[in-house]
Design a protein around this motif. Sequence first.
Motif, PDB file in Angstrom:
ATOM      1  N   GLU A  23     -74.550  69.521   8.269  1.00  0.00           N
ATOM      2  CA  GLU A  23     -73.518  68.882   7.451  1.00  0.00           C
ATOM      3  C   GLU A  23     -72.467  69.895   7.012  1.00  0.00           C
ATOM      4  O   GLU A  23     -71.260  69.653   7.098  1.00  0.00           O
ATOM      5  CB  GLU A  23     -74.136  68.268   6.203  1.00  0.00           C
ATOM      6  CG  GLU A  23     -74.912  66.990   6.371  1.00  0.00           C
ATOM      7  CD  GLU A  23     -75.484  66.541   5.038  1.00  0.00           C
ATOM      8  OE1 GLU A  23     -75.034  65.498   4.534  1.00  0.00           O
ATOM      9  OE2 GLU A  23     -76.360  67.230   4.490  1.00  0.00           O
ATOM     10  N   SER A  24     -72.951  71.034   6.524  1.00  0.00           N
ATOM     11  CA  SER A  24     -72.044  72.066   6.010  1.00  0.00           C
ATOM     12  C   SER A  24     -71.150  72.611   7.116  1.00  0.00           C
ATOM     13  O   SER A  24     -69.948  72.831   6.911  1.00  0.00           O
ATOM     14  CB  SER A  24     -72.856  73.207   5.383  1.00  0.00           C
ATOM     15  OG  SER A  24     -73.617  72.735   4.291  1.00  0.00           O
ATOM     16  N   LEU A  25     -71.730  72.817   8.304  1.00  0.00           N
ATOM     17  CA  LEU A  25     -70.955  73.361   9.405  1.00  0.00           C
ATOM     18  C   LEU A  25     -69.903  72.368   9.880  1.00  0.00           C
ATOM     19  O   LEU A  25     -68.754  72.735  10.154  1.00  0.00           O
ATOM     20  CB  LEU A  25     -71.887  73.745  10.564  1.00  0.00           C
ATOM     21  CG  LEU A  25     -71.238  74.423  11.770  1.00  0.00           C
ATOM     22  CD1 LEU A  25     -70.411  75.631  11.335  1.00  0.00           C
ATOM     23  CD2 LEU A  25     -72.300  74.841  12.779  1.00  0.00           C
ATOM     24  N   PHE A  26     -70.284  71.085   9.968  1.00  0.00           N
ATOM     25  CA  PHE A  26     -69.295  70.089  10.369  1.00  0.00           C
ATOM     26  C   PHE A  26     -68.162  70.006   9.349  1.00  0.00           C
ATOM     27  O   PHE A  26     -66.984  69.958   9.716  1.00  0.00           O
ATOM     28  CB  PHE A  26     -69.941  68.714  10.531  1.00  0.00           C
ATOM     29  CG  PHE A  26     -68.934  67.623  10.795  1.00  0.00           C
ATOM     30  CD1 PHE A  26     -68.391  67.466  12.057  1.00  0.00           C
ATOM     31  CD2 PHE A  26     -68.499  66.782   9.776  1.00  0.00           C
ATOM     32  CE1 PHE A  26     -67.434  66.486  12.309  1.00  0.00           C
ATOM     33  CE2 PHE A  26     -67.544  65.809  10.010  1.00  0.00           C
ATOM     34  CZ  PHE A  26     -67.014  65.649  11.280  1.00  0.00           C
ATOM     35  N   HIS A  27     -68.522  70.015   8.075  1.00  0.00           N
ATOM     36  CA  HIS A  27     -67.503  69.912   7.017  1.00  0.00           C
ATOM     37  C   HIS A  27     -66.549  71.107   7.061  1.00  0.00           C
ATOM     38  O   HIS A  27     -65.323  70.945   6.993  1.00  0.00           O
ATOM     39  CB  HIS A  27     -68.189  69.820   5.652  1.00  0.00           C
ATOM     40  CG  HIS A  27     -67.229  69.714   4.512  1.00  0.00           C
ATOM     41  ND1 HIS A  27     -66.822  70.806   3.768  1.00  0.00           N
ATOM     42  CD2 HIS A  27     -66.570  68.643   3.992  1.00  0.00           C
ATOM     43  CE1 HIS A  27     -65.967  70.416   2.847  1.00  0.00           C
ATOM     44  NE2 HIS A  27     -65.803  69.112   2.951  1.00  0.00           N
ATOM     45  N   ALA A  28     -67.110  72.321   7.194  1.00  0.00           N
ATOM     46  CA  ALA A  28     -66.279  73.513   7.249  1.00  0.00           C
ATOM     47  C   ALA A  28     -65.371  73.494   8.478  1.00  0.00           C
ATOM     48  O   ALA A  28     -64.193  73.861   8.409  1.00  0.00           O
ATOM     49  CB  ALA A  28     -67.155  74.762   7.244  1.00  0.00           C
ATOM     50  N   SER A  29     -65.930  73.051   9.614  1.00  0.00           N
ATOM     51  CA  SER A  29     -65.136  72.992  10.850  1.00  0.00           C
ATOM     52  C   SER A  29     -63.998  71.994  10.713  1.00  0.00           C
ATOM     53  O   SER A  29     -62.873  72.246  11.166  1.00  0.00           O
ATOM     54  CB  SER A  29     -66.039  72.605  12.032  1.00  0.00           C
ATOM     55  OG  SER A  29     -67.047  73.571  12.238  1.00  0.00           O
ATOM     56  N   LEU A  30     -64.281  70.866  10.080  1.00  0.00           N
ATOM     57  CA  LEU A  30     -63.245  69.859   9.880  1.00  0.00           C
ATOM     58  C   LEU A  30     -62.129  70.392   8.995  1.00  0.00           C
ATOM     59  O   LEU A  30     -60.936  70.256   9.315  1.00  0.00           O
ATOM     60  CB  LEU A  30     -63.849  68.604   9.258  1.00  0.00           C
ATOM     61  CG  LEU A  30     -62.863  67.518   8.817  1.00  0.00           C
ATOM     62  CD1 LEU A  30     -62.101  66.968  10.016  1.00  0.00           C
ATOM     63  CD2 LEU A  30     -63.584  66.390   8.075  1.00  0.00           C
ATOM     64  N   MET A  31     -62.501  70.996   7.878  1.00  0.00           N
ATOM     65  CA  MET A  31     -61.508  71.450   6.915  1.00  0.00           C
ATOM     66  C   MET A  31     -60.613  72.547   7.489  1.00  0.00           C
ATOM     67  O   MET A  31     -59.468  72.701   7.060  1.00  0.00           O
ATOM     68  CB  MET A  31     -62.200  71.948   5.643  1.00  0.00           C
ATOM     69  CG  MET A  31     -63.001  70.868   4.918  1.00  0.00           C
ATOM     70  SD  MET A  31     -62.017  69.405   4.503  1.00  0.00           S
ATOM     71  CE  MET A  31     -60.889  70.112   3.306  1.00  0.00           C
ATOM     72  N   ASN A  32     -61.122  73.303   8.432  1.00  0.00           N
ATOM     73  CA  ASN A  32     -60.350  74.390   9.035  1.00  0.00           C
ATOM     74  C   ASN A  32     -59.703  73.996  10.364  1.00  0.00           C
ATOM     75  O   ASN A  32     -59.167  74.845  11.066  1.00  0.00           O
ATOM     76  CB  ASN A  32     -61.242  75.617   9.254  1.00  0.00           C
ATOM     77  CG  ASN A  32     -61.704  76.223   7.945  1.00  0.00           C
ATOM     78  OD1 ASN A  32     -60.942  76.314   6.990  1.00  0.00           O
ATOM     79  ND2 ASN A  32     -62.962  76.644   7.894  1.00  0.00           N
ATOM     80  N   SER A  33     -59.772  72.729  10.697  1.00  0.00           N
ATOM     81  CA  SER A  33     -59.286  72.273  11.999  1.00  0.00           C
ATOM     82  C   SER A  33     -57.846  71.784  11.926  1.00  0.00           C
ATOM     83  O   SER A  33     -57.345  71.430  10.848  1.00  0.00           O
ATOM     84  CB  SER A  33     -60.175  71.144  12.519  1.00  0.00           C
ATOM     85  OG  SER A  33     -59.901  69.937  11.813  1.00  0.00           O
ATOM     86  N   PRO A  34     -57.168  71.702  13.063  1.00  0.00           N
ATOM     87  CA  PRO A  34     -55.801  71.166  13.096  1.00  0.00           C
ATOM     88  C   PRO A  34     -55.761  69.649  12.967  1.00  0.00           C
ATOM     89  O   PRO A  34     -54.668  69.069  12.919  1.00  0.00           O
ATOM     90  CB  PRO A  34     -55.289  71.615  14.469  1.00  0.00           C
ATOM     91  CG  PRO A  34     -56.513  71.772  15.302  1.00  0.00           C
ATOM     92  CD  PRO A  34     -57.580  72.257  14.370  1.00  0.00           C
ATOM     93  N   PHE A  35     -56.918  69.006  12.906  1.00  0.00           N
ATOM     94  CA  PHE A  35     -56.936  67.555  12.745  1.00  0.00           C
ATOM     95  C   PHE A  35     -56.513  67.127  11.340  1.00  0.00           C
ATOM     96  O   PHE A  35     -56.053  66.011  11.138  1.00  0.00           O
ATOM     97  CB  PHE A  35     -58.342  67.002  13.031  1.00  0.00           C
ATOM     98  CG  PHE A  35     -58.819  67.235  14.442  1.00  0.00           C
ATOM     99  CD1 PHE A  35     -58.198  66.605  15.507  1.00  0.00           C
ATOM    100  CD2 PHE A  35     -59.878  68.088  14.699  1.00  0.00           C
ATOM    101  CE1 PHE A  35     -58.632  66.807  16.810  1.00  0.00           C
ATOM    102  CE2 PHE A  35     -60.316  68.302  15.986  1.00  0.00           C
ATOM    103  CZ  PHE A  35     -59.690  67.668  17.055  1.00  0.00           C
TER     104      PHE A  35
END
Length: 309
Positions: A23-35
């Motif tokens: 969960e934490s990794l997905f959230h961090a990846s999302l927040m730092n993504s260009p999406f």
Amino acid sequence: MLDNFRIFVYSSDKTVNLKSPVESLFHASLMNSPFVTRDPDGADLFFVPLDSDLSTRSTSHVVRDLRTELPYWNRTLGADHFYISCSGIGYESDRNLVELKKNSVQISCFPAPEDKFIPHKDITLPPFITYGLVEPQAPVNNSAKYLGFAKHGALKIPEMVVELIKDPDFLIEQEPSNRVTYEERFRSSKFCLFDYEGDVSGIGEAMRVGCVPVVITVRPIQDLPLIDVLQWQEMAVFLGRDKGGVKELKRVLGSVSEDRYEKMRGSGISVGRHFMWNDPPQLMDSFHMVMYQLWLRRHTIRYARRDWV
């Protein structure tokens, strides 16, 4: 998708507390993504940050505030919104929770809690691998020493474990091994056994090195990771728990022809990269495949606004 998919993240007064690593990794990846976009009017989907241990009452208040303070929830009754919850949202009578449960996309951990996952709407995250394999290379043909392998915690059927330990065709790991040993055991087996009620975190690893997963279950499985894009029947064997024990297991595995086995093995190897979590994310990895499933859900039904009693 990479160029056009945009997600608006609702602001939170505090850091989002997520308990599981995936969960934490997905959230961090999302927040730092260009999406992520700061323009809600140009967003395809809206992300609602929720703590892992948030009570149902507090969750209801979050949705209530979105409805009363901003216009975006009411346009679709939350159908273009998503949130993360490993524990899942249950069926409640509260209006806010009903809309969240029925309309918004829930991203769960795999396997999802029973009765807290809606197929074709909700998504599960590919399992997080505690330690990865050194080199994700498949074994050469006919190199498998064992018919089947089950790692520590993967089987929750005591009587089957006892029988399999005595069977020379199977390797059953009773205690957790180190990474190198774990990798070698995957490579030395044709099939890798997983109980749907046990530890299924190694399914992606098994496929990456050419070990065909065998999933033992008591009920239909509708929450497989990446189920929107992968043909699981072409990569794995599914067996009912009450279908004759080890004898039936060996019969089913023995009935898999070499041609079919090689096709299943090859399919698993080819999609193995989709089960890898990278930090930062890489194209076609777990993060991007989850985002792709969200992208498929971006066209939501615009419900007509109506008065509620």
